[in-house]
Design an enzyme around this catalytic site. Sequence first.
Site, PDB file in Angstrom:
ATOM      1  N   SER A  30       0.862  -1.230   0.010  1.00  0.00           N
ATOM      2  CA  SER A  30       0.100   0.030  -0.016  1.00  0.00           C
ATOM      3  C   SER A  30       0.785   1.186  -0.043  1.00  0.00           C
ATOM      4  O   SER A  30       2.050   0.991  -0.578  1.00  0.00           O
ATOM      5  CB  SER A  30      -1.068  -0.112   1.269  1.00  0.00           C
ATOM      6  OG  SER A  30      -1.857   1.048   1.273  1.00  0.00           O
ATOM      7  N   VAL A  85      -7.065   3.189  10.938  1.00  0.00           N
ATOM      8  CA  VAL A  85      -5.954   3.437  10.166  1.00  0.00           C
ATOM      9  C   VAL A  85      -6.512   4.219   8.934  1.00  0.00           C
ATOM     10  O   VAL A  85      -7.394   4.107   8.246  1.00  0.00           O
ATOM     11  CB  VAL A  85      -5.174   2.310   9.875  1.00  0.00           C
ATOM     12  CG1 VAL A  85      -4.542   1.741  11.451  1.00  0.00           C
ATOM     13  CG2 VAL A  85      -5.706   1.264   9.250  1.00  0.00           C
ATOM     14  N   GLU A  86      -5.404   4.695   8.220  1.00  0.00           N
ATOM     15  CA  GLU A  86      -5.554   5.410   6.909  1.00  0.00           C
ATOM     16  C   GLU A  86      -6.805   6.325   6.774  1.00  0.00           C
ATOM     17  O   GLU A  86      -7.551   6.435   5.927  1.00  0.00           O
ATOM     18  CB  GLU A  86      -5.481   4.254   5.723  1.00  0.00           C
ATOM     19  CG  GLU A  86      -4.311   3.675   5.488  1.00  0.00           C
ATOM     20  CD  GLU A  86      -4.215   2.850   4.271  1.00  0.00           C
ATOM     21  OE1 GLU A  86      -5.123   3.065   3.304  1.00  0.00           O
ATOM     22  OE2 GLU A  86      -3.173   1.751   3.996  1.00  0.00           O
ATOM     23  N   GLY A  87      -6.856   7.045   7.693  1.00  0.00           N
ATOM     24  CA  GLY A  87      -7.878   8.102   7.877  1.00  0.00           C
ATOM     25  C   GLY A  87      -9.206   7.477   8.695  1.00  0.00           C
ATOM     26  O   GLY A  87      -9.827   6.767   8.195  1.00  0.00           O
ATOM     27  N   ARG A 105      -5.371   3.203  -0.483  1.00  0.00           N
ATOM     28  CA  ARG A 105      -6.625   3.342   0.163  1.00  0.00           C
ATOM     29  C   ARG A 105      -7.779   2.501  -0.119  1.00  0.00           C
ATOM     30  O   ARG A 105      -8.511   2.061   0.455  1.00  0.00           O
ATOM     31  CB  ARG A 105      -6.829   4.525   0.850  1.00  0.00           C
ATOM     32  CG  ARG A 105      -7.664   4.630   1.831  1.00  0.00           C
ATOM     33  CD  ARG A 105      -7.853   5.995   2.203  1.00  0.00           C
ATOM     34  NE  ARG A 105      -8.033   7.042   1.191  1.00  0.00           N
ATOM     35  CZ  ARG A 105      -8.378   8.282   1.547  1.00  0.00           C
ATOM     36  NH1 ARG A 105      -8.033   8.746   2.652  1.00  0.00           N
ATOM     37  NH2 ARG A 105      -8.765   9.334   0.475  1.00  0.00           N
TER      38      ARG A 105
END
Length: 814
Positions: free
Chosen positions: A204, A494-496, A372
Amino acid sequence: MVTALLLLLAWGMLAYRQASLLSATLITAIILAIGSGLGQVAPAVWLIFAVMAVVVNVSSLRQGLLSRPLFKRYRELMPEMSDTEKDAIEAGTTWWEAELFRGRPDWQTLHNYPRPRLSEEEQAFLDGPVEQVCRMTNDWEVTHERADLSPEVWAYLKEHRFFAMIIKKEYGGLAFSAYAQSRVLQKLSSVSAVLASTVGVPNSLGPGELLQHYGTRAQKDHYLPRLARGEEIPCFALTSPEAGSDAGAIPDVGVVCMGEWQGEQVLGMRLTWNKRYITLAPVATVLGLAFKLKDPDGLLGEQEDIGITCALIPTRTPGVEIGRRHFPLNVPFQNGPTRGHEVFVPIDAIIGGKEMAGQGWRMLVECLSVGRGITLPSNGTGGAKAVALASGAYSRIRRQFKLPIGQMEGIEEPLARLGGNAYLMDAASMLTVTGIDLGEKPSVISAIVKYHLTDRGQRSLIDAMDIHGGKGICMGPNNYLARGYQGAPIAVTVEGANILTRSMIIYGQGAIRCHPYVLAEMRSLQEPDPQQALARFDQALFGHLGFAMGNLVRSVWLGLTNGRFSPAPIKDSTARYYRQMNRFSANLGLLSDIAMASLGGDLKRKERLSARLGDILSQLYLVSATLKRFNDEGRPAEVLPLVHWACQDGLYRTQTALDELLNNFPARNLARMLKPLLLPYGKPLRRPSDRLDHQVAQLLQSPNPARSSLATDLYLTAEPGNPLGMLEQALRELIDAEPLFNKVVHALGRRPFTMLDKVAEDGLAAGLLAQDEARQLAQAEISRLRTINVDDFDPLELVANKALFDDSLLNKAA
Ligand SMILES: Cc1cc2nc3c(=O)[nH]c(=O)nc-3n(C[C@H](O)[C@H](O)[C@H](O)COP(=O)(O)OP(=O)(O)OC[C@H]3O[C@@H](n4cnc5c(N)ncnc54)[C@H](O)[C@@H]3O)c2cc1C
């Protein structure tokens, strides 16, 4: 009257079709001419029309008289945007979601996107190394005994280039499509969240992705082959204790200076950082680091505060601290803090070299949209599919009150949610990776699937837990639910983190990126030439007005007719869903304009409005993905209950978001006027009915094509160590055993569906069953017991600190 009516009708149709100003002028002129022929149009009307027609159609006049004052006002009203906000808004591309935003989705465009397919090489990887690593992984050993993958699994992952799915072939990577990556991750996540995260993260956003896009030739040649071969383990560190969601506020710094590097004085940076939550950091050999670069001595140029910069630092560099671990919710993938104090590295450590100093934030947001859209949505989908199957099988096997629990209406409700969600999530994941494989970097879509697929994944785990009762709660090697349930909040965070993604990102970016004119209007403010700026603004503004009028007329008409006469690409039982989406799409376009016009920059702070507008866009995306998948797969009638469930659920949620938006809209009078226009019959859409829930719940409980469609690319091989595969086998065995059981009880009298081995013996003795049938029934009993039983332990086994346990025993003895 006739002329007025004709005019109204014509303008309505012109607005509905978003016709050009020139066509509108010509048609108005024709109707006025007819009216004149009928003696109904006074000369004054012609005069007014002529003046207006000239002003709106002659661009210099229009710009001078109408657009210029509006442009001035717009400039005053527009809130200042920070550079980080600008980068975030400009990052990535828009795709199908923009079509949904514009009020008139072209369904043929959706259906024409190619169906995602695996290449032969990708399929072989899935059937070979992926199947094998799933077989090698024992999640209980990973999560409870080792707190890590086994050394054999680590070695296998490196050897087979699992960490190099995104790396190009020329560097020794696998260069898989986004679809293939997604299927690999789904399969891994059906076995172990630790395995799926360990593979997902390097593929990613991280060093591999950043290097391929921005690395210098020397950096690519050095790192990419080593990453592909698994000789380097990467991590990427952005988050610090003071900067989580607000990642642009990181306090970590680098100061440009001269220093000693391998015995020579070189230009470099002295870095100080304190990062946490960094996946793979404890075992990383190369640390991707984001920090704010400063150049107080002007060694790089005149700018002192250069801004966020990304660098790659070998973790063996003196002063780099790694190795300590966090313990994320009993899903112990490698994750931990990293720190460094005034660590000197040469300037070439910056990804892309010193030319890319200060470009770190742009690099991150540009690359974020691809990863994402793949990793977390795929992991969520794989998990949701696995627990839907498991819950269906368990509901059929587990009996209470003399019935399989899956026959009870109370259980049917969560079962239906599991089935419908799993189908929809897989569909959304497929559509998203299709876009990525077509070359899109869909920033809005990736935020939609990140939020909704991790959220639905978590809710699926809660439903599965409820259905399994104590079987889901008691942990051990045979529990296939509990670790996923425990770990679900990780994907949500995670990731936002999801609340932020829903409240700010989806619509915040979506409104500006997907709207056909807003970004153009904003960009006109940046145009240095005033004449050009006005011309651009004018063009965007008049397009915008036509767009808004069109959506108003479409919303009213589609509301009144319940979307009935609007286009649907297929005339079957799914046509109504396309038509409802036509309606909601027009509502979304209209409400966006109204919200932006009435709240201006305040909309950014009205997060709950923004969240609901984002919900409308998101649900339209999820429902359209469901219909696309159904179409791609040849519209098989067997899966229709899943399709109906997913569409009805998504559209019901859309209606709820619309209703709540209007109920809470700050401009109350406006909202009161809008509500009867957009929802003239109240809220006509319903949740999936109990009957539909029943159909979906039934589908999950026995082998059939719809159930098989949920089982694609999961690790379901029946072998010891894979409880999910063994459960699937148990389901087949118990279904096959039912007629044998019935035969015996029919002849020998009723008895509960337990102790099937005893039933087998009695049946054999009474000559009712043949030897192999009796064996089959006895085998079914073994599988049944394995399904309903849970693990138990010697107390000592559960104690992490054995010394304490021994002490307490000794104390007791004393
Ligand atoms: C297991 C794990 C692995 C991770 N891996 C990495 C990694 O490899 N590299 C890396 O750099 N980072 C990593 N992270 C960090 C992750 O991206 C952050 O946790 C995330 O950005 C959220 O930050 P936070 O946890 O500090 O929450 P906070 O920012 O403190 O947020 C707390 C809550 O407030 C909400 N919130 C915040 N701002 C707003 C707003 N404006 N409006 C509405 N709600 C808001 C959030 O949604 C959240 O619900 C990882 C985190 C975890 C837990």
